[in-house]
Design a protein around this motif. Structure first.
Motif, PDB file in Angstrom:
ATOM      1  N   LEU A  42       0.846  -1.192   0.000  1.00 11.51           N
ATOM      2  CA  LEU A  42       0.000   0.000   0.000  1.00 11.51           C
ATOM      3  C   LEU A  42       0.880   1.240   0.000  1.00 11.51           C
ATOM      4  N   GLY A  84      -7.046  -6.928   4.080  1.00 16.20           N
ATOM      5  CA  GLY A  84      -6.687  -5.768   3.280  1.00 16.20           C
ATOM      6  C   GLY A  84      -7.750  -4.690   3.198  1.00 16.20           C
ATOM      7  N   ASP A  85      -8.861  -4.852   3.885  1.00 19.30           N
ATOM      8  CA  ASP A  85      -9.956  -3.878   3.853  1.00 19.30           C
ATOM      9  C   ASP A  85      -9.763  -2.880   4.995  1.00 19.30           C
ATOM     10  N   TRP A 112      -3.871  -5.766  -2.444  1.00 19.50           N
ATOM     11  CA  TRP A 112      -3.899  -6.741  -1.356  1.00 19.50           C
ATOM     12  C   TRP A 112      -4.516  -8.026  -1.886  1.00 19.50           C
ATOM     13  N   VAL A 117      -6.743  -1.722  -3.892  1.00 18.86           N
ATOM     14  CA  VAL A 117      -7.163  -1.080  -2.647  1.00 18.86           C
ATOM     15  C   VAL A 117      -7.158   0.427  -2.869  1.00 18.86           C
ATOM     16  N   TYR A 119      -8.474   3.879  -0.515  1.00 16.84           N
ATOM     17  CA  TYR A 119      -9.058   4.308   0.760  1.00 16.84           C
ATOM     18  C   TYR A 119      -8.694   5.760   1.000  1.00 16.84           C
TER      19      TYR A 119
END
Length: 149
Positions: A42, A84-85, A112, A117, A119
């Motif tokens: 990430l 991975g959330d 992930w 991903v 966010y």
């Protein structure tokens, strides 16, 4: 006088080459994967939205082996537990944060377990961000460990 042998190799070469090419086409070779599981990584950043200028910190978190910031192993463990959330990270239940409004925005993008991903979340202050996201966005070397965390 010249003699030729009916089984000399010269006339057989085109036939042998054709057979070899046909055999190679019948069984295609598949390349072996170097990494059977996709990498987990990430790109993280935290922006402190305070005047007079925005202060942004960022890093690349790698989870195999964990590296990227001072709490990388803990962050990778938390992300693994949440698959991975980042929205599913468990919030700290015993953290008490002040009501001081000093907004911070956490942003993550990457991969992930082979899934993209993305966010972005703004929190009222760094304490609330850490209480909600654990070690994942703990990018400062000095740290802002919340009381009780």
């Amino acid at each position: 006088m010249r003699h030729s042998h009916p089984l000399s190799p010269a006339p057989l070469l085109p036939a042998v080459a054709t057979l070899l090419l046909a055999a190679a086409g019948a069984a295609p070779v598949q390349a072996a994967s170097q990494d059977p599981q996709p990498g987990n990584w990430l790109q993280l950043s935290v922006t402190r939205d305070t005047a007079p200028s925005d202060d942004t910190r960022g890093t690349l978190l790698l989870c195999g082996p964990p590296q990227g910031h001072r709490r990388a192993a803990e962050a990778c463990d938390q992300l693994t537990a949440a698959n991975g959330d980042l929205h599913a990270l468990p919030a700290a239940q015993d953290t008490i944060c002040t009501l001081v409004y000093a907004p911070v925005t956490a942003h993550a993008s990457g991969q992930w377990n082979g899934k993209a991903v993305a966010y972005t979340q703004t929190f009222a202050n760094a304490c609330e961000m850490e209480a909600r996201t654990g070690a994942v966005f703990a990018l400062d070397d000095t740290g802002t460990t919340a009381p009780g965390a």
